[in-house]
Design an enzyme around this catalytic site. Structure first.
Site, PDB file in Angstrom:
ATOM      1  N   LYS A 146      32.262  34.532 -33.648  1.00  0.00           N
ATOM      2  CA  LYS A 146      32.032  34.337 -35.081  1.00  0.00           C
ATOM      3  C   LYS A 146      31.166  33.093 -35.262  1.00  0.00           C
ATOM      4  O   LYS A 146      31.484  32.015 -34.728  1.00  0.00           O
ATOM      5  CB  LYS A 146      33.374  34.140 -35.764  1.00  0.00           C
ATOM      6  CG  LYS A 146      33.507  34.855 -37.082  1.00  0.00           C
ATOM      7  CD  LYS A 146      34.944  34.710 -37.534  1.00  0.00           C
ATOM      8  CE  LYS A 146      35.141  35.277 -38.900  1.00  0.00           C
ATOM      9  NZ  LYS A 146      36.446  34.880 -39.432  1.00  0.00           N
TER      10      LYS A 146
HETATM   11  C1  E4P Z   1      36.837  36.270 -42.476  1.00  0.00           C
HETATM   12  O1  E4P Z   1      36.596  36.654 -41.343  1.00  0.00           O
HETATM   13  C2  E4P Z   1      37.585  35.055 -42.807  1.00  0.00           C
HETATM   14  O2  E4P Z   1      38.436  34.730 -41.744  1.00  0.00           O
HETATM   15  C3  E4P Z   1      38.490  35.207 -44.001  1.00  0.00           C
HETATM   16  O3  E4P Z   1      38.428  36.485 -44.565  1.00  0.00           O
HETATM   17  C4  E4P Z   1      38.421  34.095 -44.982  1.00  0.00           C
HETATM   18  O4  E4P Z   1      39.320  34.343 -46.031  1.00  0.00           O
HETATM   19  P1  E4P Z   1      39.775  33.240 -47.056  1.00  0.00           P
HETATM   20  O5  E4P Z   1      38.673  32.992 -48.036  1.00  0.00           O
HETATM   21  O6  E4P Z   1      40.972  33.834 -47.727  1.00  0.00           O
HETATM   22  O7  E4P Z   1      40.109  32.010 -46.281  1.00  0.00           O
END
Ligand code: E4P
Length: 228
Positions: free
Chosen positions: A88
């Site tokens: 990521k």
């Molecule tokens: C995506 O891969 C992220 O880990 C995640 O969806 C972020 O979500 P949040 O805005 O609830 O922290």
């Protein structure tokens, strides 16, 4: 639409995987911190997630590096944990350059923290295997996260990016930062390929009051059959 679980919690992953509908896992530094994760256990923890979900389920592990070369180094190390690790990488200049380098090495990248069509198009051109537009964080600032997902799905669909990605695979849009089952409904109607959801949302997705009421009636009527 495929469903990924957005968590670093092994119990949640085990439970969701047992339901038979899980296609992947996404983690991030905040989710790892939330479970009390330690730096020296990070790679082992990602390995444990990969083992639970099996080789066909991609597991996104985030690089916390800020420069191209450091992200690439991180990415190579993360990808060595298991064949289903996806690196990521944040959507930023250094992240784009690192994504290109990782994709050229055959390492799949999930470009995260994506909030606009231009960011998504650049991510796809840089070779991202997955692009993660965030919904809830837009809503948090009184903007419309779902509208951005719809725009991104449409814009990406206008072009063929298969030549850019690892092994010429289709780039997939992951609707991320999901806060409700309705976010999932809307993202599916818009054509997002994947929704990555927290475990709480996944549980709510299964529920419907009419299912509960119907089941209750069936069980009561079956009692009558048993006692007849
Ligand atoms: C995506 O891969 C992220 O880990 C995640 O969806 C972020 O979500 P949040 O805005 O609830 O922290």
């Amino acid at each position: 639409m495929k469903f990924f679980l957005d968590t670093a919690d092994l119990n949640e992953i085990e439970e969701a995987a047992s339901w038979g509908a899980l296609a992947g896992v996404t983690t991030n530094p905040s989710l790892y911190a939330k479970i009390g994760g330690k730096l020296d256990d990070f790679h082992a923890h990602i390995g444990r997630i990969c083992e639970i979900v099996g080789p066909d389920c991609p597991v996104s592990a985030e690089s916390v590096a800020m420069t191209r070369d450091e992200i690439v180094k991180d990415g190579i190390e993360l990808a060595a944990i298991a064949p289903n690790v996806v690196v990521k990488v944040p959507t930023m200049v250094e992240g784009l350059a690192a994504t290109r380098a990782l994709a050229d090495k055959g390492i799949p990248v999930n470009m995260t923290l994506c909030f606009s069509v231009p960011q998504a198009l650049l991510a796809a051109r840089a070779g991202a295997r997955y692009i993660s537009p965030f919904i809830g964080r837009f809503d948090d600032i009184a903007d419309d996260g779902l509208q951005q997902v719809e725009n991104i799905v449409r814009a990406i669909g206008n072009y063929d990016f298969t030549a850019n990605t690892v092994n010429g695979e289709q780039v997939e849009i992951i609707a991320a930062s999901i806060r409700s089952a309705n976010h999932v409904t809307q993202a599916a109607l818009m054509g997002a390929d994947i929704a990555t959801v927290p475990f709480g949302v996944l549980k709510k997705m299964v529920q419907h009051p009419l299912t509960d009421r119907g089941l209750d009636a069936f069980m009561k009527d079956w009692e009558k059959v048993l006692n007849a």
